[in-house]
Design a protein around this motif. Structure first.
Motif, PDB file in Angstrom:
ATOM      1  N   VAL A   7      70.031  -4.723 131.906  1.00 48.83           N
ATOM      2  CA  VAL A   7      69.580  -4.959 130.536  1.00 48.83           C
ATOM      3  C   VAL A   7      69.224  -6.424 130.333  1.00 48.83           C
ATOM      4  O   VAL A   7      68.196  -6.750 129.725  1.00 48.83           O
ATOM      5  CB  VAL A   7      70.658  -4.540 129.520  1.00 48.83           C
ATOM      6  CG1 VAL A   7      70.189  -4.806 128.088  1.00 48.83           C
ATOM      7  CG2 VAL A   7      71.013  -3.070 129.685  1.00 48.83           C
ATOM      8  N   ARG A  13      73.387  -1.122 131.722  1.00 46.75           N
ATOM      9  CA  ARG A  13      73.707   0.141 131.053  1.00 46.75           C
ATOM     10  C   ARG A  13      73.583   1.263 132.076  1.00 46.75           C
ATOM     11  O   ARG A  13      73.094   1.072 133.190  1.00 46.75           O
ATOM     12  CB  ARG A  13      72.802   0.390 129.857  1.00 46.75           C
ATOM     13  CG  ARG A  13      71.343   0.651 130.141  1.00 46.75           C
ATOM     14  CD  ARG A  13      70.634   1.197 128.895  1.00 46.75           C
ATOM     15  NE  ARG A  13      70.813   0.334 127.746  1.00 46.75           N
ATOM     16  CZ  ARG A  13      69.907  -0.514 127.280  1.00 46.75           C
ATOM     17  NH1 ARG A  13      68.737  -0.634 127.897  1.00 46.75           N
ATOM     18  NH2 ARG A  13      70.145  -1.257 126.222  1.00 46.75           N
ATOM     19  N   GLU A  58      77.442  -1.509 129.584  1.00 47.97           N
ATOM     20  CA  GLU A  58      77.281  -1.077 128.200  1.00 47.97           C
ATOM     21  C   GLU A  58      78.012   0.239 127.942  1.00 47.97           C
ATOM     22  O   GLU A  58      78.001   1.150 128.773  1.00 47.97           O
ATOM     23  CB  GLU A  58      75.789  -0.907 127.895  1.00 47.97           C
ATOM     24  CG  GLU A  58      75.468  -0.572 126.455  1.00 47.97           C
ATOM     25  CD  GLU A  58      73.966  -0.545 126.220  1.00 47.97           C
ATOM     26  OE1 GLU A  58      73.386  -1.625 126.010  1.00 47.97           O
ATOM     27  OE2 GLU A  58      73.368   0.552 126.288  1.00 47.97           O
ATOM     28  N   ARG A  74      70.428  -7.953 120.798  1.00 46.42           N
ATOM     29  CA  ARG A  74      69.202  -8.462 121.431  1.00 46.42           C
ATOM     30  C   ARG A  74      68.788  -9.713 120.668  1.00 46.42           C
ATOM     31  O   ARG A  74      67.904  -9.685 119.824  1.00 46.42           O
ATOM     32  CB  ARG A  74      68.107  -7.405 121.418  1.00 46.42           C
ATOM     33  CG  ARG A  74      67.995  -6.645 120.111  1.00 46.42           C
ATOM     34  CD  ARG A  74      67.008  -5.506 120.170  1.00 46.42           C
ATOM     35  NE  ARG A  74      66.909  -4.842 118.876  1.00 46.42           N
ATOM     36  CZ  ARG A  74      65.768  -4.461 118.317  1.00 46.42           C
ATOM     37  NH1 ARG A  74      64.624  -4.720 118.917  1.00 46.42           N
ATOM     38  NH2 ARG A  74      65.764  -3.838 117.167  1.00 46.42           N
TER      39      ARG A  74
END
Length: 386
Positions: free
Chosen positions: A242, A229, A366, A147
């Motif tokens: 995401v 995800r 993910e 992130r």
């Protein structure tokens, strides 16, 4: 339709991912497939030059950059890193792995460059991420899923790290992830240059990795994939978005993560892989790394006890510099000496020195845990027999 086409389309049809780009090469033989779409809506077909968040397949690249420091005589593997990372000059270690953060003892020796390269510095996370020292890495340092816009700048990040004790004494235990981020800061401080600039000069430019960076320029956002995800509780069949193309990687991060911050194409990572297979030479014959540096990167540095204690290497793997190394053939895709890794955003990349094979698979789904998804296992098996 080729066998690789069929492999990808089978998994896309099963709903495991919106799309994927795969590239396998061996000498002059190259097979590259772009299948499916860059988003769930299916409005943007994937292309061979589509951009993906590399996540942890960034790690081998940053390890290679660290080896250029060794070759330039700026630091040796056995050297303590404290002269450049004074925040780590007097590390403390929790008395036991589950001790609170204030129950510590001094480290018995300094942290070295080799400790960072082999993930044995004492920082990182094991399978139990609830331990106090590990939880602090997640809470204060942005460890875990990448992130980039949520992580402080390198000096602030190092200051926060200095307040977190080591989980084990330096050199004792393999722990995941954090050492690559520390390595990125070390490279910048040793060279006096920002990590993105140094990587561009020493690796990306010489290797022709023109699309590899820590963010995506506005003109390239149309090639950038969305990142998903598994579905949220209550709606497991609907993947959760995401990060969209205009999200966290659309501008430079304060902290360029050596553990998982890069964005690239399959061809760019493949160029890096070919350099490793060529003993450090780029496609044009220019030397990027010394052959001995490549040998060390692709060699297992863990003891059997450290491999067993890691909790991650259950399929015949050890650890080199920045990536895993196959040391046993316990699965159909294992090839002795195969080197590479996986990324939590749904990526995987390996080189197989014995056959001269590079294998890169980029998806945007993910990973749901430490076990690789079926599409990766099928792809690895395909690459092993390529």
């Amino acid at each position: 339709m080729s066998a690789l086409d069929e492999l990808l389309h089978r998994h896309i049809a099963a709903g495991s991912m919106p799309g994927a780009v795969a590239l396998v090469s061996r000498g002059e033989r190259v097979e590259a497939v772009a299948a499916g779409s860059a988003d769930l809506a299916g409005t943007v077909p994937l292309r061979r030059d589509s951009l993906f968040r590399l996540a942890s397949i960034t790690k081998p690249i940053v390890a290679a950059a660290a080896m250029t420091l060794v070759e330039d005589g700026l630091i040796a593997p056995a050297d303590p890193v404290a002269p450049w990372l004074p925040e780590l000059a007097s590390p403390q270690v929790v008395r036991t792995p589950d001790s609170p953060l204030d129950d510590v003892v001094p480290a018995v020796r300094p942290i070295t460059l080799l400790d960072l390269l082999t993930f044995r510095a004492g920082y990182g996370f094991p399978s139990d991420v609830s331990l106090p020292a590990v939880a602090a890495l997640f809470a204060d340092l942005g460890q875990g899923p990448p992130r980039p816009q949520a992580v402080p700048a390198p000096d602030a990040w190092m200051a926060a790290l200095s307040r977190v004790p080591l989980l084990h004494q330096p050199g004792e235990v393999w722990l995941y992830n954090t050492c690559s981020d520390i390595l990125g800061v070390l490279i910048a401080r040793v060279t006096g240059r920002p990590l993105p600039a140094y990587l561009a000069e020493r690796l990306f430019g010489p290797l022709g990795m023109t699309d590899t960076a820590f963010f995506v320029e506005p003109a390239a956002l149309d090639r950038f994939t969305s990142y998903y995800r598994a579905g949220a509780p209550g709606s497991p069949g609907v993947p959760e978005l995401v990060d969209p193309p205009e999200g966290q990687w659309s501008r430079p991060p304060a902290f360029p993560s050596g553990a998982g911050g890069l964005v690239a194409t399959a061809d760019d990572w493949a160029a890096f892989g070919r350099m490793l297979l060529a003993g450090g030479l780029a496609d044009d014959g220019g030397r990027v790394l010394a052959a001995e540096s490549v040998r060390q990167m692709l060699s297992d540095h863990l003891t059997p006890r450290q491999r067993a204690a890691s909790g991650l290497f259950t399929e015949g793997q050890g650890w080199g510099f920045g990536g895993a190394v196959d040391v046993a053939t316990t699965a159909p895709w294992n090839v002795l000496g195969r080197y590479g890794w996986v990324g939590g955003t749904g990526t995987t990349a390996h080189v197989i020195p014995s056959s001269g094979t590079v294998a890169v698979l980029l998806t945007q789904r993910e990973l749901g845990g430490p076990a690789a998804p079926e599409v990766m296992r099928d792809f690895w098996t395909y690459a092993a027999g390529f």
